[in-house]
Write an enzyme that holds these catalytic residues in place. Structure first.
Site, PDB file in Angstrom:
ATOM      1  N   LYS A  79      28.418  17.312 -17.717  1.00  0.00           N
ATOM      2  CA  LYS A  79      27.027  17.207 -17.283  1.00  0.00           C
ATOM      3  C   LYS A  79      26.433  18.605 -17.098  1.00  0.00           C
ATOM      4  CE  LYS A  79      24.256  14.956 -13.624  1.00  0.00           C
ATOM      5  NZ  LYS A  79      24.296  14.150 -12.383  1.00  0.00           N
ATOM      6  N   SER A 154      21.452   9.839 -12.332  1.00  0.00           N
ATOM      7  CA  SER A 154      21.029  10.991 -13.096  1.00  0.00           C
ATOM      8  C   SER A 154      21.998  11.387 -14.206  1.00  0.00           C
ATOM      9  CB  SER A 154      20.842  12.182 -12.164  1.00  0.00           C
ATOM     10  OG  SER A 154      22.085  12.611 -11.631  1.00  0.00           O
ATOM     11  N   SER A 178      24.501   8.470  -8.857  1.00  0.00           N
ATOM     12  CA  SER A 178      24.284   9.055 -10.181  1.00  0.00           C
ATOM     13  C   SER A 178      25.480   8.996 -11.132  1.00  0.00           C
ATOM     14  CB  SER A 178      23.841  10.510 -10.053  1.00  0.00           C
ATOM     15  OG  SER A 178      22.502  10.571  -9.640  1.00  0.00           O
TER      16      SER A 178
END
Lengths: 487, 99
Positions: A79, A154, A178
């Site tokens: 990420k 997210s 997330s």
């Protein structure tokens, strides 16, 4: 079958026996990524040549007979919120344009020590603020099951990349759901560890008392493998806990006989999607048929979690994001007449709408005259929420709930209505407030269109073995993990 | 629920100035309306009896963490400085602060 479609535990066995080479796997991963990215946009960037070179290095070391780590040659997608030395780290934001990470986050160093190869930069909501990946400054990621829908957020890129078989596993971060929410919406396994289980050093901070890094994987065994590799005390993160790191795969016995699983009535609410509710209830029945004892429990302060979360998380974010001021990294407004002018214009131009909203909200709840009414009160209700869980764990070994109240929604559907967007996190935020652990595991699909549904298993602090055991027993008793999107 | 009357009015220009984020009039208006809705929602916490409840800042058992105070050699600062929009002589450069 292409190698990118296999799990880590399948790949590791074949790599160890030299039936396949890490370079073969790397080539399949790159080919798959190149093929689907124009439609999916899970990655902000990736470097196939670098992956292939690192994989060849693994193969050479193996050929020389060197001792290999448990993840040797496995590409793991990262990420965009985690520092990987020499790579960009923009957190999905324009404000970090041009930033190159000067060091590896601890989880990256640990992945490397286990032999894994960090691969690419995965898309995310800007600074991990969002539930759909629509808040990325670099375009939305699409859900591999339906390209018109969001992958969750997210960590939407991290979930979509695993669901689309680009990489066998990825890392994400979870502040209010997330990891678990996008895992649920993309039909993969996603685990949020107990606060303090995994070092946050090198993770760009959103809300420091809530953030944890965790894995996405195709199945529970792989999630257990990656969790084992990244966990542990780190001198660079004083909130990491010196709890021993077990071999999490040893907990995956398939045996849940006699285990007590709590079913909280507050997680089955009016307004939730009927198919989601039915799938979660069917999963609970399945666990019961495997010999688990289902006990009704209550978490009475559940309904206040979202309000507490949006006070505490934004307060912490408003402080954490003060560092993006155009001085030490990223973009800077041109021709500023003084530093105050430079800060304001740099931040005004650099932050997207959701980040701006949350910084202003966080500033508000901490501002003079409102601190006690909002921030202090929220911290007290946080105590009650944590207490609810601790009392529930007196009666049960783990708690089972749906991960989200509905399946993936359409791109744009909630973009202009922040409060409605926030409500998609109602089943996940309390876990971060309480600091406990949770995992989302696929538990079915909606009918038309076919969209994944997730079951959330929650455990006590440092109860990762228990939740992995429950999730694994359920997974092995069902076929959901075998379904793949037709992208 | 009609808590809009109860929730204090959000002063976006003041808060944006405190947060050092320049916004135009259109953004102020839009964010103001959205934030008012969110603040109204969080008003529900006023229902909870928190008398005698300690606040939680942090959900870990750890309080203080100490280590030996041993001298260490810092790493190379060049890759850190390279990220700065403007730098010179091993320092970050900012617009003039004092006349």
């Amino acid at each position: 079958m292409n190698l990118n479609e296999l799990t880590i535990h399948e790949l590791s066995g074949r790599l160890a026996k030299k039936e396949i080479a890490a370079a073969d796997l790397a080539r399949d991963v790159v080919a798959r990524t190149e093929a689907v990215e124009p439609r999916l946009h899970a990655f902000l960037e990736w470097n196939g040549g670098e992956l292939l070179a690192a994989a060849r290095d693994v193969d050479e070391r193996r050929a020389r007979g060197e001792a290999m780590g448990p993840l040797a040659g496995i590409p793991v997608g990262i990420k965009d919120v985690l520092n990987v030395k020499g790579h960009t780290c923009r957190c999905g934001s324009k404000i970090l344009q041009g930033y190159v990470a000067p060091y590896d986050a601890t989880v990256i160093a640990k992945l490397r020590a286990a032999g894994a190869i960090p691969f690419g930069r995965l898309n995310m909501d800007e600074f991990a603020m969002g539930s759909s990946t629509e808040n990325s400054a670099f375009g939305v990621t699409r859900n591999p099951w339906d390209l018109e829908r969001i992958p969750g957020g997210s960590s939407g890129g991290s979930a979509a990349a695993v669901a689309a078989s680009e990489t066998p596993a990825t890392l994400g971060s979870d502040t209010g759901g997330s990891i678990r929410q996008p895992a649920s919406l993309c039909g993969v396994v996603g685990l949020k560890p107990t606060y303090g289980r995994v070092s946050r050093f090198g993770l760009v901070a959103f809300a420091s008392s809530l953030d944890q890094i965790g894995p996405f994987a195709k199945d529970v065994t792989d999630a257990a493998l990656v969790l084992g590799a990244i966990s542990g005390k780190d001198p660079n993160d004083s909130t990491s806990v010196p709890e021993p790191v077990p071999d999490y795969t040893k907990a995956l016995t398939g045996d849940v006989k006699g285990m007590k699983l709590g079913l909280p009535k507050e997680y089955f609410i009016p307004g939730m999607d009927k198919e989601v509710e039915a799938a979660a209830r069917a999963a609970v029945d399945r666990l019961s048929s495997l010999g688990a004892e289902i006990v009704d429990i209550s978490l009475p302060h559940t309904d206040y979690g979202l309000a507490v979360y949006y006070i505490i998380a934004t307060a912490e974010a408003s402080a954490n994001l003060a560092r993006f001021d155009g001085v030490r990294y990223g973009s800077r407004a041109k021709d500023a007449k003084d530093p105050i002018d430079m800060y304001g214009r740099t931040r005004g131009a650099g932050f997207g709408p959701e980040v701006t909203r949350r910084i202003i909200l966080g500033t508000y709840v901490l501002s003079s005259g409102y601190y006690d009414a909002y921030y202090l009160r929220a911290q007290k209700v946080r105590t009650l929420i944590r207490r609810d869980f601790m009392e529930a764990f007196q009666k049960c070994d783990a708690i089972v709930t749906p991960t989200t109240p509905s399946a993936a929604f359409k791109i744009g559907e909630k973009a202009e209505d922040p409060l409605t967007m926030y409500l998609s996190d109602i089943f996940t935020v309390n876990v971060n407030l309480a600091g406990i652990c949770g995992v989302s595991v696929p538990c079915g699909f909606t009918k038309q269109p076919k969209l994944p549904i997730g079951l959330q298993v929650l455990g006590k602090p440092f109860g990762e073995e228990t939740i992995l055991k429950v999730a694994h027993a359920y997974e092995q008793a069902t076929d959901w993990r075998k379904a793949r999107p037709a992208i | 629920m009609s808590p809009d009357q109860q929730a204090p009015k959000i002063d976006v220009p003041y808060l944006a100035q405190l947060a050092r984020i320049s916004l135009d009039a259109e953004q102020m208006e839009k964010f103001g309306a959205q934030l008012q809705q969110i603040v109204s929602y969080v008003e529900k916490l006023k229902e909870v009896n928190v008398e005698g409840i300690e606040p939680t800042a942090h959900a870990t058992p750890i309080t203080n963490v100490f280590r030996q105070d041993e001298p260490r050699t810092p790493g190379d600062n060049a890759p850190f400085l390279k990220n700065a929009p403007q730098q010179a002589n091993n320092l970050f450069v900012v617009p003039k602060i004092v006349e």
